[in-house]
Write an enzyme that holds these catalytic residues in place. Structure first.
Site, PDB file in Angstrom:
ATOM      1  N   ASN A   1      -2.276  29.049   3.426  1.00  0.00           N
ATOM      2  CA  ASN A   1      -1.166  29.853   3.954  1.00  0.00           C
ATOM      3  C   ASN A   1      -1.195  31.196   3.221  1.00  0.00           C
ATOM      4  O   ASN A   1      -0.834  31.265   2.045  1.00  0.00           O
ATOM      5  CB  ASN A   1       0.142  29.092   3.690  1.00  0.00           C
ATOM      6  CG  ASN A   1       1.379  29.910   4.013  1.00  0.00           C
ATOM      7  OD1 ASN A   1       1.289  30.975   4.628  1.00  0.00           O
ATOM      8  ND2 ASN A   1       2.535  29.411   3.599  1.00  0.00           N
TER       9      ASN A   1
ATOM     10  N   LYS B   1       0.604  33.707   3.734  1.00  0.00           N
ATOM     11  CA  LYS B   1       1.929  34.361   3.691  1.00  0.00           C
ATOM     12  C   LYS B   1       1.783  35.839   4.095  1.00  0.00           C
ATOM     13  O   LYS B   1       0.951  36.148   4.941  1.00  0.00           O
ATOM     14  CB  LYS B   1       2.575  34.170   2.312  1.00  0.00           C
ATOM     15  CG  LYS B   1       2.572  32.688   1.903  1.00  0.00           C
ATOM     16  CD  LYS B   1       3.434  32.381   0.726  1.00  0.00           C
ATOM     17  CE  LYS B   1       3.339  30.887   0.429  1.00  0.00           C
ATOM     18  NZ  LYS B   1       4.203  30.468  -0.667  1.00  0.00           N
TER      19      LYS B   1
ATOM     20  N   HIS C   1       8.682  26.085   6.850  1.00  0.00           N
ATOM     21  CA  HIS C   1       8.241  26.390   5.487  1.00  0.00           C
ATOM     22  C   HIS C   1       9.475  26.743   4.644  1.00  0.00           C
ATOM     23  O   HIS C   1      10.425  27.331   5.156  1.00  0.00           O
ATOM     24  CB  HIS C   1       7.245  27.554   5.500  1.00  0.00           C
ATOM     25  CG  HIS C   1       6.657  27.792   4.144  1.00  0.00           C
ATOM     26  ND1 HIS C   1       7.301  28.541   3.198  1.00  0.00           N
ATOM     27  CD2 HIS C   1       5.518  27.341   3.558  1.00  0.00           C
ATOM     28  CE1 HIS C   1       6.572  28.544   2.084  1.00  0.00           C
ATOM     29  NE2 HIS C   1       5.483  27.825   2.286  1.00  0.00           N
TER      30      HIS C   1
ATOM     31  N   GLU D   1      10.137  29.028   2.663  1.00  0.00           N
ATOM     32  CA  GLU D   1      10.563  30.431   2.707  1.00  0.00           C
ATOM     33  C   GLU D   1      11.294  30.731   4.017  1.00  0.00           C
ATOM     34  O   GLU D   1      12.215  31.540   4.059  1.00  0.00           O
ATOM     35  CB  GLU D   1       9.344  31.347   2.502  1.00  0.00           C
ATOM     36  CG  GLU D   1       8.911  31.340   1.037  1.00  0.00           C
ATOM     37  CD  GLU D   1       7.418  31.394   0.805  1.00  0.00           C
ATOM     38  OE1 GLU D   1       6.670  31.868   1.669  1.00  0.00           O
ATOM     39  OE2 GLU D   1       6.991  30.940  -0.278  1.00  0.00           O
TER      40      GLU D   1
ATOM     41  N   GLU E   1       6.439  19.942   0.380  1.00  0.00           N
ATOM     42  CA  GLU E   1       6.337  21.099  -0.507  1.00  0.00           C
ATOM     43  C   GLU E   1       7.610  21.222  -1.334  1.00  0.00           C
ATOM     44  O   GLU E   1       8.588  21.839  -0.886  1.00  0.00           O
ATOM     45  CB  GLU E   1       6.130  22.367   0.318  1.00  0.00           C
ATOM     46  CG  GLU E   1       4.838  22.360   1.104  1.00  0.00           C
ATOM     47  CD  GLU E   1       4.339  23.775   1.328  1.00  0.00           C
ATOM     48  OE1 GLU E   1       3.217  24.061   0.915  1.00  0.00           O
ATOM     49  OE2 GLU E   1       5.086  24.599   1.893  1.00  0.00           O
TER      50      GLU E   1
ATOM     51  N   GLY F   1       4.634  28.625  -5.626  1.00  0.00           N
ATOM     52  CA  GLY F   1       4.432  29.947  -6.208  1.00  0.00           C
ATOM     53  C   GLY F   1       4.913  30.052  -7.648  1.00  0.00           C
ATOM     54  O   GLY F   1       5.027  31.145  -8.189  1.00  0.00           O
TER      55      GLY F   1
ATOM     56  N   SER G   1       1.651  25.201  -5.666  1.00  0.00           N
ATOM     57  CA  SER G   1       0.774  25.527  -6.798  1.00  0.00           C
ATOM     58  C   SER G   1      -0.482  24.660  -6.876  1.00  0.00           C
ATOM     59  O   SER G   1      -0.919  24.265  -7.957  1.00  0.00           O
ATOM     60  CB  SER G   1       1.560  25.469  -8.122  1.00  0.00           C
ATOM     61  OG  SER G   1       2.602  26.424  -8.102  1.00  0.00           O
TER      62      SER G   1
END
Ligand code: PGA
Length: 249
Positions: free
Chosen positions: A8, A10, A94, A96, A166, A172, A211
């Site tokens: 991904n 992003k 996701h 985010e 996730e 991240g 990560s």
């Protein structure tokens, strides 16, 4: 089933960088046939990625789509537009999208049903925040997200969905869930799938994301219910993403 290694990007990498990336990546993984590969670039890089990975083992997915086919939604991209250019997968829900852009389970459910109708394979992301894990509500959060976006989906569509666990605290941040913590959540998600699908739950891939790096990918994927990984930061460089793909073998 083969492991699935998905990247991904992003909001990173330009369309003009796709060609160099694909050459380096394919030089490393072009002949690895024991693993399924997917890359999800930004919308503007999608056409270049579809072109660069045509006739290769790498599929191309989008990071999001709108919940309706078309209409007056300035700035949005529809699933139909994605399918039309050769995109095969789409990430939905996701963290985010959920936590920065306020998407809720109802909206994600609408997107998921439409993605299936359009022939796009959805990757439904779920995961708890740090404070939810600390207060012991991880399984309750996973159940709510799972039921909110998949509960009303037919068994046939459910079986054709990919799930990604996730944990928000691992995305991240450099903090990876230990293989044991990840496996525990994956086993719980498998049991939720099993409540609807019975034995067939074992055929739905459940990816781990948060990560993932070349150094931890093999151990994560050695867990019985971890069927692959969804990689953010470490997918931006073709050599580290290729190292993760090779860690499956
Ligand atoms: P990360 O992102 O690998 O950079 O933690 C994972 C993701 O958000 O899919």
């Amino acid at each position: 089933m083969k492991k699935l290694v998905a990247g991904n990007w992003k909001m990173n990498l330009l369309p003009s960088q796709v060609s160099d990336y694909s050459k380096s990546f394919l030089a490393e993984v072009g002949k690895l046939d024991g693993v399924d590969l997917l890359l999800c670039p930004s919308d503007t890089a999608l056409p270049a990625a579809v072109e660069a990975f045509r006739n290769s083992r790498v599929r191309v997915g989008a990071q999001n789509m709108h919940s309706t086919r078309s209409g007056a939604f300035t700035g949005e991209t529809s699933g139909e537009m994605l399918a039309d250019i050769g995109v095969t997968h789409v990430l939905l829900g996701h963290s985010e999208r959920r936590h920065v852009f306020g998407e809720d389970d109802e909206l994600i459910y609408a997107k998921l049903v439409l993605a299936h109708k359009l022939g796009l394979k959805p990757i439904l992301c779920v995961g708890e925040k740090q404070e939810q894990r600390e207060s012991g509500s991880t399984e309750q959060v996973l159940r709510e997200q799972f039921e909110g976006s998949l509960g009303r989906v037919s068994n046939e569509l459910l079986a054709a969905t990919i799930v990604a666990y996730e944990p928000v605290w691992a995305i991240g941040t450099g903090l990876t869930a230990t293989p044991e913590i990840a496996q525990q959540a994956h086993r719980f998600l498998r049991s939720l799938l099993g409540e609807k699908l019975g034995e067939a739950a074992s055929t739905v891939p459940i990816l781990y994301g948060g990560s993932v790096k070349p150094a931890n990918a093999a151990e994560l994927m050695s867990q019985p219910d971890i069927d692959g990984v969804l990689v953010g930061g470490a997918s931006l460089k073709p050599d580290s993403f290729a190292a993760i793909a090779k860690a499956t073998l």
